[in-house]
Design an enzyme around this catalytic site. Sequence first.
Site, PDB file in Angstrom:
ATOM      1  N   HIS A 135      41.012  31.337  52.891  1.00 17.08           N
ATOM      2  CA  HIS A 135      41.983  32.427  52.979  1.00 17.08           C
ATOM      3  C   HIS A 135      42.592  32.490  54.371  1.00 17.08           C
ATOM      4  O   HIS A 135      41.881  32.342  55.369  1.00 17.08           O
ATOM      5  CB  HIS A 135      41.317  33.765  52.659  1.00 17.08           C
ATOM      6  CG  HIS A 135      40.983  33.935  51.210  1.00 17.08           C
ATOM      7  ND1 HIS A 135      40.268  35.008  50.740  1.00 17.08           N
ATOM      8  CD2 HIS A 135      41.260  33.179  50.131  1.00 17.08           C
ATOM      9  CE1 HIS A 135      40.117  34.902  49.432  1.00 17.08           C
ATOM     10  NE2 HIS A 135      40.716  33.796  49.046  1.00 17.08           N
ATOM     11  N   THR A 192      44.546  26.120  48.494  1.00 12.26           N
ATOM     12  CA  THR A 192      45.867  25.895  47.898  1.00 12.26           C
ATOM     13  C   THR A 192      46.579  24.820  48.713  1.00 12.26           C
ATOM     14  O   THR A 192      47.094  25.107  49.802  1.00 12.26           O
ATOM     15  CB  THR A 192      46.696  27.195  47.889  1.00 12.26           C
ATOM     16  OG1 THR A 192      45.955  28.209  47.221  1.00 12.26           O
ATOM     17  CG2 THR A 192      48.024  26.989  47.181  1.00 12.26           C
ATOM     18  N   GLU A 216      47.676  32.495  46.048  1.00 12.01           N
ATOM     19  CA  GLU A 216      48.024  33.913  45.999  1.00 12.01           C
ATOM     20  C   GLU A 216      48.891  34.249  47.196  1.00 12.01           C
ATOM     21  O   GLU A 216      48.721  33.684  48.288  1.00 12.01           O
ATOM     22  CB  GLU A 216      46.762  34.773  45.991  1.00 12.01           C
ATOM     23  CG  GLU A 216      45.934  34.629  44.715  1.00 12.01           C
ATOM     24  CD  GLU A 216      44.715  35.518  44.707  1.00 12.01           C
ATOM     25  OE1 GLU A 216      44.643  36.404  43.854  1.00 12.01           O
ATOM     26  OE2 GLU A 216      43.845  35.311  45.562  1.00 12.01           O
ATOM     27  N   ASN A 267      47.700  34.917  50.950  1.00 13.64           N
ATOM     28  CA  ASN A 267      47.387  33.823  51.866  1.00 13.64           C
ATOM     29  C   ASN A 267      48.613  33.044  52.317  1.00 13.64           C
ATOM     30  O   ASN A 267      48.686  32.592  53.458  1.00 13.64           O
ATOM     31  CB  ASN A 267      46.422  32.838  51.181  1.00 13.64           C
ATOM     32  CG  ASN A 267      45.087  33.468  50.879  1.00 13.64           C
ATOM     33  OD1 ASN A 267      44.504  34.129  51.722  1.00 13.64           O
ATOM     34  ND2 ASN A 267      44.595  33.280  49.670  1.00 13.64           N
ATOM     35  N   LYS A 302      34.530  38.563  33.528  1.00 18.27           N
ATOM     36  CA  LYS A 302      35.712  38.812  32.704  1.00 18.27           C
ATOM     37  C   LYS A 302      35.286  39.043  31.251  1.00 18.27           C
ATOM     38  O   LYS A 302      34.114  38.931  30.902  1.00 18.27           O
ATOM     39  CB  LYS A 302      36.664  37.602  32.796  1.00 18.27           C
ATOM     40  CG  LYS A 302      37.056  37.202  34.208  1.00 18.27           C
ATOM     41  CD  LYS A 302      37.936  38.239  34.856  1.00 18.27           C
ATOM     42  CE  LYS A 302      38.418  37.808  36.241  1.00 18.27           C
ATOM     43  NZ  LYS A 302      39.350  36.681  36.202  1.00 18.27           N
ATOM     44  N   ARG A 354      32.564  44.243  38.112  1.00 24.06           N
ATOM     45  CA  ARG A 354      32.664  42.778  38.135  1.00 24.06           C
ATOM     46  C   ARG A 354      31.345  42.107  38.499  1.00 24.06           C
ATOM     47  O   ARG A 354      31.284  40.881  38.565  1.00 24.06           O
ATOM     48  CB  ARG A 354      33.743  42.342  39.129  1.00 24.06           C
ATOM     49  CG  ARG A 354      35.177  42.525  38.674  1.00 24.06           C
ATOM     50  CD  ARG A 354      35.550  41.577  37.539  1.00 24.06           C
ATOM     51  NE  ARG A 354      35.250  40.197  37.824  1.00 24.06           N
ATOM     52  CZ  ARG A 354      36.015  39.388  38.559  1.00 24.06           C
ATOM     53  NH1 ARG A 354      37.140  39.834  39.068  1.00 24.06           N
ATOM     54  NH2 ARG A 354      35.678  38.118  38.762  1.00 24.06           N
TER      55      ARG A 354
END
Length: 334
Positions: free
Chosen positions: A38, A74, A107, A110, A195, A280
């Site tokens: 990140h 990413t 995202e 970042n 999830k 979560r």
Amino acid sequence: MLTIGYKASAEQFAPSKLLDFGILAEQAGFDSCFISDHFQPWKHTDGHAPYSLAWLGALGARTSKLVMGTSVMTPTFRYHPSIVAQAFGTLGAMFPGRVILGIGTGEGLNEVPSTGAVWPEFKERFARMREAVTLMRQLWSEERVTFEGTYYRTEKATIYDKPEQMVPIYVAAAGALVAKYAGRAGDGFICTSGKKPELYTETLLPNVAAGLEAAGKPKPNYDRMIEMKVSFDTDKQRALEDTRHWAALALSPEEKMSVEDPAEMERLADALPLERAASRWMVSNDPEELVERIGTYVALGFNHLVFHAPGPDQARFLTLFGEHVAPLLRRRFG
């Protein structure tokens, strides 16, 4: 064979302290360690965002067998794919067989602040990721790479310090399209726990399987990795309260995807009640009960479990988990 990993909370701890936790993870019997890449953390106050590649190099030098990687990076906006290929070529050469490149489509939190770029729609982000994977693998396997893609180009590029073996690329997916690509083009698949069950049973895992079939070649060592959000402590209330540190994970994709400011992300997370912050996480003080809950994911086919603990005392978690939970997992699931 079940692989038990540790998720180093880069957004929560200073790099040197985080390194101590990674070293302790190996000593506590964990098999792997993954760190997020990140540029900015999920919260502004007391947040951290160390450079993952520098940190992985330090972790590799201080450990001897721990498998390590990004979860996720990413390789498409802040980084040109050739630079990611160079970085992981170096890590792979230094720590052969111990390095994994985990990637995702990214995202805005970042990529936008660090580049000033306009955050594109998913279609472009996915296309960039696919092109990046193609380019990185060419750079690892070929001598002089001239690449002319839609988004990236190289001119007679060479990675001089190549990994001894091709660095495995694991693809993170939250939907059907990328999950199928993860099976077809990836060496592993990454998702997160907590999830709705049908997301795994009806969308993600079936599409990974379809992608593996479409690949046209066997992948006997294909890894199905899942980040397990676990708050385990012998004190149940402490385990519950620890989840406040990561309330941002309980925000829906719609609530957080376009947020580019960590201060705003922090504000949204702080507004959540404790019950939602904990939603979560598997919160438990009972090792047997926790192993039963974890076992539902193993039964689905996940074989690489990377455990992320939310509390500030990570050394306590690693010690307690290593003593009380990990041995049960290995005895039950191999």
